[in-house]
Design a protein around this motif. Structure first.
Motif, PDB file in Angstrom:
ATOM      1  N   HIS A 219     -56.954  20.188  55.467  1.00 49.39           N
ATOM      2  CA  HIS A 219     -57.676  19.531  56.576  1.00 49.39           C
ATOM      3  C   HIS A 219     -56.655  18.797  57.410  1.00 49.39           C
ATOM      4  CE1 HIS A 219     -61.504  20.589  54.864  1.00 49.39           C
ATOM      5  NE2 HIS A 219     -61.043  20.190  53.691  1.00 49.39           N
ATOM      6  N   ARG A 220     -56.086  19.506  58.391  1.00 47.23           N
ATOM      7  CA  ARG A 220     -54.973  18.915  59.127  1.00 47.23           C
ATOM      8  C   ARG A 220     -55.430  18.055  60.277  1.00 47.23           C
ATOM      9  NH1 ARG A 220     -50.003  23.148  58.979  1.00 47.23           N
ATOM     10  NH2 ARG A 220     -51.459  24.758  58.345  1.00 47.23           N
ATOM     11  N   GLN A 221     -54.741  16.963  60.465  1.00 46.91           N
ATOM     12  CA  GLN A 221     -55.014  16.067  61.581  1.00 46.91           C
ATOM     13  C   GLN A 221     -53.764  15.249  61.899  1.00 46.91           C
ATOM     14  OE1 GLN A 221     -57.305  12.502  59.795  1.00 46.91           O
ATOM     15  NE2 GLN A 221     -58.117  14.286  58.728  1.00 46.91           N
ATOM     16  N   ALA A 222     -53.845  14.467  62.981  1.00 46.87           N
ATOM     17  CA  ALA A 222     -52.701  13.614  63.319  1.00 46.87           C
ATOM     18  C   ALA A 222     -52.643  12.469  62.309  1.00 46.87           C
ATOM     19  CB  ALA A 222     -52.863  13.078  64.732  1.00 46.87           C
ATOM     20  N   ILE A 223     -51.433  12.192  61.817  1.00 48.11           N
ATOM     21  CA  ILE A 223     -51.276  11.131  60.802  1.00 48.11           C
ATOM     22  C   ILE A 223     -50.241  10.124  61.277  1.00 48.11           C
ATOM     23  CG2 ILE A 223     -50.593  10.617  58.430  1.00 48.11           C
ATOM     24  CD1 ILE A 223     -51.244  13.447  57.655  1.00 48.11           C
ATOM     25  N   LYS A 224     -50.609   8.828  61.192  1.00 47.48           N
ATOM     26  CA  LYS A 224     -49.615   7.775  61.438  1.00 47.48           C
ATOM     27  C   LYS A 224     -48.978   7.457  60.090  1.00 47.48           C
ATOM     28  CE  LYS A 224     -51.432   5.567  65.540  1.00 47.48           C
ATOM     29  NZ  LYS A 224     -52.901   5.553  65.733  1.00 47.48           N
ATOM     30  N   PRO A 258     -53.953  14.417  55.311  1.00 47.84           N
ATOM     31  CA  PRO A 258     -53.596  13.093  54.794  1.00 47.84           C
ATOM     32  C   PRO A 258     -53.643  13.002  53.270  1.00 47.84           C
ATOM     33  CG  PRO A 258     -55.225  12.917  56.550  1.00 47.84           C
ATOM     34  CD  PRO A 258     -55.055  14.369  56.277  1.00 47.84           C
ATOM     35  N   LEU A 259     -54.676  13.592  52.663  1.00 48.33           N
ATOM     36  CA  LEU A 259     -54.769  13.496  51.199  1.00 48.33           C
ATOM     37  C   LEU A 259     -53.588  14.190  50.521  1.00 48.33           C
ATOM     38  CD1 LEU A 259     -58.570  14.030  50.473  1.00 48.33           C
ATOM     39  CD2 LEU A 259     -57.216  11.917  50.319  1.00 48.33           C
ATOM     40  N   ARG A 260     -53.165  15.303  51.140  1.00 49.38           N
ATOM     41  CA  ARG A 260     -52.061  16.051  50.558  1.00 49.38           C
ATOM     42  C   ARG A 260     -50.733  15.318  50.771  1.00 49.38           C
ATOM     43  NH1 ARG A 260     -55.745  20.316  50.839  1.00 49.38           N
ATOM     44  NH2 ARG A 260     -55.979  20.949  48.658  1.00 49.38           N
ATOM     45  N   VAL A 261     -50.569  14.678  51.920  1.00 50.24           N
ATOM     46  CA  VAL A 261     -49.340  13.914  52.158  1.00 50.24           C
ATOM     47  C   VAL A 261     -49.293  12.738  51.174  1.00 50.24           C
ATOM     48  CG1 VAL A 261     -47.981  12.638  53.848  1.00 50.24           C
ATOM     49  CG2 VAL A 261     -49.324  14.616  54.574  1.00 50.24           C
ATOM     50  N   GLN A 262     -50.450  12.141  50.951  1.00 48.52           N
ATOM     51  CA  GLN A 262     -50.516  11.051  49.962  1.00 48.52           C
ATOM     52  C   GLN A 262     -50.086  11.548  48.587  1.00 48.52           C
ATOM     53  OE1 GLN A 262     -54.519   9.563  50.045  1.00 48.52           O
ATOM     54  NE2 GLN A 262     -54.200   8.367  51.904  1.00 48.52           N
ATOM     55  N   ARG A 263     -50.558  12.742  48.233  1.00 50.00           N
ATOM     56  CA  ARG A 263     -50.229  13.284  46.901  1.00 50.00           C
ATOM     57  C   ARG A 263     -48.721  13.495  46.760  1.00 50.00           C
ATOM     58  NH1 ARG A 263     -50.863  13.661  42.428  1.00 50.00           N
ATOM     59  NH2 ARG A 263     -52.782  12.526  42.821  1.00 50.00           N
ATOM     60  N   ILE A 264     -48.094  14.073  47.800  1.00 52.39           N
ATOM     61  CA  ILE A 264     -46.639  14.305  47.747  1.00 52.39           C
ATOM     62  C   ILE A 264     -45.916  12.975  47.544  1.00 52.39           C
ATOM     63  CG2 ILE A 264     -44.627  15.169  49.012  1.00 52.39           C
ATOM     64  CD1 ILE A 264     -46.616  16.901  50.670  1.00 52.39           C
ATOM     65  N   LEU A 265     -46.265  12.005  48.398  1.00 53.95           N
ATOM     66  CA  LEU A 265     -45.602  10.707  48.318  1.00 53.95           C
ATOM     67  C   LEU A 265     -45.827  10.047  46.960  1.00 53.95           C
ATOM     68  CD1 LEU A 265     -46.343   9.302  51.847  1.00 53.95           C
ATOM     69  CD2 LEU A 265     -44.102   9.268  50.726  1.00 53.95           C
ATOM     70  N   PHE A 358     -35.174  12.229  47.432  1.00 57.97           N
ATOM     71  CA  PHE A 358     -35.993  13.403  47.708  1.00 57.97           C
ATOM     72  C   PHE A 358     -36.448  13.317  49.166  1.00 57.97           C
ATOM     73  CE2 PHE A 358     -36.707  15.780  43.824  1.00 57.97           C
ATOM     74  CZ  PHE A 358     -36.193  14.920  42.874  1.00 57.97           C
ATOM     75  N   TYR A 359     -36.329  14.421  49.894  1.00 59.04           N
ATOM     76  CA  TYR A 359     -36.746  14.453  51.298  1.00 59.04           C
ATOM     77  C   TYR A 359     -37.802  15.526  51.499  1.00 59.04           C
ATOM     78  CZ  TYR A 359     -32.413  11.876  52.214  1.00 59.04           C
ATOM     79  OH  TYR A 359     -31.409  10.947  52.213  1.00 59.04           O
ATOM     80  N   PHE A 360     -38.785  15.240  52.340  1.00 56.39           N
ATOM     81  CA  PHE A 360     -39.643  16.322  52.820  1.00 56.39           C
ATOM     82  C   PHE A 360     -39.947  16.089  54.289  1.00 56.39           C
ATOM     83  CE2 PHE A 360     -44.002  14.506  52.969  1.00 56.39           C
ATOM     84  CZ  PHE A 360     -43.816  13.312  52.266  1.00 56.39           C
ATOM     85  N   THR A 361     -40.302  17.163  54.986  1.00 53.85           N
ATOM     86  CA  THR A 361     -40.537  17.027  56.424  1.00 53.85           C
ATOM     87  C   THR A 361     -41.983  17.406  56.746  1.00 53.85           C
ATOM     88  OG1 THR A 361     -39.994  19.334  56.905  1.00 53.85           O
ATOM     89  CG2 THR A 361     -38.173  17.768  56.895  1.00 53.85           C
ATOM     90  N   LEU A 362     -42.462  16.840  57.850  1.00 52.87           N
ATOM     91  CA  LEU A 362     -43.778  17.242  58.381  1.00 52.87           C
ATOM     92  C   LEU A 362     -43.611  17.435  59.879  1.00 52.87           C
ATOM     93  CD1 LEU A 362     -46.065  14.760  56.418  1.00 52.87           C
ATOM     94  CD2 LEU A 362     -46.060  17.263  56.196  1.00 52.87           C
ATOM     95  N   PRO A 363     -44.273  18.444  60.452  1.00 55.53           N
ATOM     96  CA  PRO A 363     -44.114  18.683  61.876  1.00 55.53           C
ATOM     97  C   PRO A 363     -44.749  17.574  62.719  1.00 55.53           C
ATOM     98  CG  PRO A 363     -45.734  20.179  60.911  1.00 55.53           C
ATOM     99  CD  PRO A 363     -45.118  19.429  59.789  1.00 55.53           C
ATOM    100  N   GLU A 364     -44.103  17.295  63.851  1.00 55.78           N
ATOM    101  CA  GLU A 364     -44.695  16.315  64.770  1.00 55.78           C
ATOM    102  C   GLU A 364     -46.048  16.819  65.250  1.00 55.78           C
ATOM    103  OE1 GLU A 364     -42.543  14.899  68.180  1.00 55.78           O
ATOM    104  OE2 GLU A 364     -40.735  14.622  66.957  1.00 55.78           O
ATOM    105  N   ALA A 365     -46.972  15.859  65.504  1.00 59.25           N
ATOM    106  CA  ALA A 365     -48.312  16.265  65.966  1.00 59.25           C
ATOM    107  C   ALA A 365     -48.217  16.756  67.402  1.00 59.25           C
ATOM    108  CB  ALA A 365     -49.271  15.100  65.864  1.00 59.25           C
TER     109      ALA A 365
END
Ligand code: ADP
Length: 365
Positions: A219-224, A258-265, A358-365
């Motif tokens: 469920h992709r959306q803009a994330i701050k 957002p939930l998935r980014v939370q899980r990674i972090l 550890f680094y990971f990237t996410l594309p800019e919105a």
């Protein structure tokens, strides 16, 4: 009759004899692609640069011989049927060649045997190939079974411990007389942390299963990111005080689930704490990259030996030195699958004994 394709390597010094062999194969219904060689270097080149269905080999040549050719094929570990075709070969010599590994021998005087012999050798080579493949498949499936058993054992063990604490605490709460409010509070806090641990293991298991089945359903959306990171840090039940964040004020908004980014972090921060047993700060950094934001999780812990980095993102893989720490080997593979599904990359930079980033990237919105 449709022609059967055959790639034949002919080891023969006489041009007319080579033509004879080709004519015989043609008569037997083969459309032959061939190369004729008469020395070891040429034969080696032929074996190295092309694939052959059959090798037809003269026994005695000026600078090469049948036995030499057989040895060459063997030394390369190849399983290409080899038939000795010779004008002058006694029973003993023929038997000797077969002992060395030739499949058959045919006298130049009775070339009509060639077609059927080739046919038979091709079938047998195919049977051998299938048998080898079946053996490889069996080995792989056994290995898979072993891995599964090992994994079930590990997961059960990792889930049993927190569950014991939760059940034990609830049992005591059924008769709370004798405990002061402070004791009760502490017991509940501990049980809560253990239950969160269980939840984390289950979440990772489910995420990996979904990723394997290609059913992540993002469920992709803009994330701050700064707010989201702050939330994860506050939620990292144990040792929140050790974790801090630094972010540039102009950190761009990213696009992700957002939930998935939370899980990674969450997985990366938990690891950073877990694998720095002597303490030290854990820092989360946010940096603007090229059309993406690079999120770093840095610790001053045990670090990772350079030779182990390659295997780090394998499912259930745990490094030697980590066996004493609780864990399932699920965290990093889940981080990798989730990052890549969201169009990002993940990697690690580490010095053994000094710490890891550890680094990971996410594309800019
Ligand atoms: P787990 O922590 O449950 O074993 P992970 O998949 O999260 O599984 O990590 C796999 C392995 O990578 C760990 O067992 C550990 O050996 C190593 N590892 C992960 N994070 C770190 C870190 N921050 N520092 C040192 N080693 C780490």
């Amino acid at each position: 009759m449709s022609l059967k394709k055959l790639r034949a390597l002919i080891v023969e010094d006489s041009e007319p004899d080579c033509v004879l062999l080709l004519r015989e194969l043609g008569k037997a219904g083969y459309e032959v692609e061939h190369r004729c060689v008469d020395s070891a270097p040429d034969m080696e080149d032929a074996l190295d640069t092309a694939t052959w269905d059959i090798i037809l080999c003269d026994h005695v040549m000026p600078v090469f011989s049948g036995p030499d050719a057989i040895r060459l094929v063997k030394s390369k570990g190849m399983d290409v049927p080899l038939i000795i075709v010779s004008g002058q070969i006694g029973e003993e010599v023929a038997v000797g060649a077969m002992r060395l590994g030739a499949q058959d021998y045919i006298l130049k005087g009775s070339l009509s045997r060639l077609g059927p012999a080739v046919e038979r050798e091709l079938t047998e080579a195919e049977n051998r190939r299938q048998k080898k493949q079946a053996e490889r498949d069996l080995l792989a499936s056994r290995k898979m079974e072993e891995l599964k058993d090992e994994f079930i054992g590990l997961i059960s063990h990792e889930m049993r411990n927190p569950l014991t604490v939760v059940v034990g605490t609830l049992a005591m709460m059924q008769n709370p007389e004798g405990f002061g409010p402070e004791d009760l509070r502490q017991m509940v806090d501990e049980a809560y942390l253990e239950a969160k641990q269980l939840e984390g293991i289950l979440d990772n298991l489910l995420e990996l299963a979904r990723a394997q089945a290609d059913r992540l359903d993002l469920h992709r959306q803009a994330i701050k990111l700064p707010e989201l990171v702050r939330g994860v840090i506050d939620d990292t039940a144990a040792e929140v005080d050790r974790v801090s964040m630094s972010a540039a004020s102009d950190t761009p908004t990213v696009r992700g689930d957002p939930l998935r980014v939370q899980r990674i972090l969450h997985n990366l921060i938990e690891n950073a704490i877990k694998y720095s047993p002597d303490g030290g700060d854990v820092e989360v950094t946010l940096e603007k990259g090229d059309g993406e934001v690079v999120i770093g999780v840095h610790d001053h812990g045990i670090g990772i030996p350079a030779r182990s980095v390659a295997g780090l993102f394998q499912p259930f893989h745990r490094l030697e030195g980590s066996r004493l720490t609780k864990g399932t080997g699920l965290g990093l593979i889940v981080c990798q699958r989730l990052t890549e599904a969201q169009g990002g990359r993940i990697w690690v930079e580490s010095n053994e004994g000094e710490g890891s980033s550890f680094y990971f990237t996410l594309p800019e919105a």
